[in-house]
Design a protein around this motif. Structure first.
Motif, PDB file in Angstrom:
ATOM      1  N   THR A 134      78.109  73.936  47.755  1.00 51.45           N
ATOM      2  CA  THR A 134      79.395  73.536  47.976  1.00 51.45           C
ATOM      3  C   THR A 134      79.760  72.721  46.623  1.00 51.45           C
ATOM      4  OG1 THR A 134      78.965  74.032  50.400  1.00 51.45           O
ATOM      5  CG2 THR A 134      81.116  72.736  49.771  1.00 51.45           C
ATOM      6  N   TYR A 175      81.427  78.788  51.525  1.00 46.72           N
ATOM      7  CA  TYR A 175      80.345  77.935  52.067  1.00 46.72           C
ATOM      8  C   TYR A 175      80.950  76.738  53.055  1.00 46.72           C
ATOM      9  CZ  TYR A 175      77.898  80.135  48.176  1.00 46.72           C
ATOM     10  OH  TYR A 175      77.558  81.168  47.458  1.00 46.72           O
ATOM     11  N   VAL A 176      82.245  76.182  52.763  1.00 48.17           N
ATOM     12  CA  VAL A 176      82.748  75.263  53.696  1.00 48.17           C
ATOM     13  C   VAL A 176      82.877  76.021  55.153  1.00 48.17           C
ATOM     14  CG1 VAL A 176      84.927  73.833  54.269  1.00 48.17           C
ATOM     15  CG2 VAL A 176      84.200  74.197  51.784  1.00 48.17           C
TER      16      VAL A 176
END
Length: 319
Positions: A134, A175-176
């Motif tokens: 991230t 990814y968040v």
């Protein structure tokens, strides 16, 4: 015979859905798309117009890293599987987490060497690398924003860097969003392990049932969009992201308790709906805050690139 054939097809299709759900694709295709789309729709007017107009592209890119997980591309799947999770229980002794992945590796291997009970639990690929990928994609986005600013200031074409920014913004969203799904932050990933006084499920179905089957059947963007507010600048993107992961991890038992009560079955319960809406919104909010912070930070001047001449062996750092 026709009834039997239809029944058999239905069973196969259900099996394929469940198999796909257990393939560790956080939020499934729908959830990832929704999280990216809602964040993109909330981009403020202070950010570039081309990005605000890229809602369709950014939404499409939400599930992108899950498209890289087919066994047919073994090297790609193998290399980036740990990017989707981090088992925070395995690194409770390491606080704060180092900001760079190689220092993180070093700490894990030191811990592994000093451990006699299941030392391989501290291999990086078993612990997970979620905050590091991230941070790295965030860095790409910030660097691309900086390039965009420089090209604009010198009246040069920006089309190519605009495409890069849209890619990085959408890629980051995956990814968040993974981080807002509590089961991507824990050893309790897909069935409770270890002491289980609350008799949570130990079967390997909860992960896919929650994030894919339940979300796909019950949610649209409108169900959580109002929970996402205007972006705020993060003081320390890495530290703030780790805090976000820890908050998500604190909700692991909530997921198991909701599953135990049948909250994710069919249309589910009001409690499950509210919980899931807030987790989807948390993903969109953090994504929007990261985009906004990257844009603002990209305005800061940076030192010139160092010489591209490789260092001599005499000046190379010791190993």
């Amino acid at each position: 015979m026709q009834w039997f054939s239809q029944r058999l097809i239905s069973i196969v299709l259900i099996g394929l859905v469940l198999l796909q759900s257990d393939f560790a694709v956080a939020w499934g295709n729908e959830g990832h798309t929704y999280i990216n789309r809602v964040a993109a729709q909330k981009i403020p007017v202070s950010m570039p117009l081309f990005l605000r107009q890229a809602v369709v592209e950014i939404a499409y890119l939400g599930p992108e890293p899950d498209r890289w997980r087919s066994p047919s591309e073994f090297a790609l799947k193998n290399a980036q599987e740990p990017d989707h999770f981090i088992d925070l229980e395995r690194v409770s002794w390491l606080d704060p987490l180092p900001p760079g992945r190689y220092e993180f590796y070093r700490k894990l291997y030191e811990k592994r060497a000093a451990t006699t009970d299941h030392p391989d639990d501290y291999l990086p690929e078993r612990v997970g690398l979620q905050p590091y990928v991230t941070a790295e994609v965030y860095g790409r986005l910030k660097a691309a924003f900086r390039e965009y600013r420089q090209l604009r200031a010198t009246h040069q074409p920006t089309a190519a860097v605009q495409r890069a920014i849209i890619l990085y913004a959408g890629w980051l969203g995956h990814y968040v969003a993974d981080g807002s799904q509590p089961l991507h932050t824990t050893i309790q990933y897909n069935g409770w392990v270890g002491p289980n006084p609350n008799s949570y499920t130990t079967e390997h179905h909860i992960h896919g049932q929650f994030e894919s089957v339940y979300v796909a059947a019950n949610f649209k963007e409108r169900d959580f969009a109002a929970l996402v507010k205007a972006p705020e600048r993060l003081n320390d993107p890495f530290a703030d992201y780790i805090a976000y992961l820890r908050k998500s991890n604190a909700l692991v038992e909530n997921v198991y308790a909701l599953e135990k009560s049948g909250g994710f079955n069919g249309k589910g319960s009001p409690e499950a709906f509210d919980f899931t809406a807030h987790r989807l919104a948390a993903g969109s909010q953090m994504l929007l805050d990261l985009w906004y912070t990257a844009w603002l930070e990209s305005a800061a001047p940076v030192p010139e690139h160092p010489s591209s001449t490789p260092p001599s062996k005499s000046t190379a750092p010791s190993k």
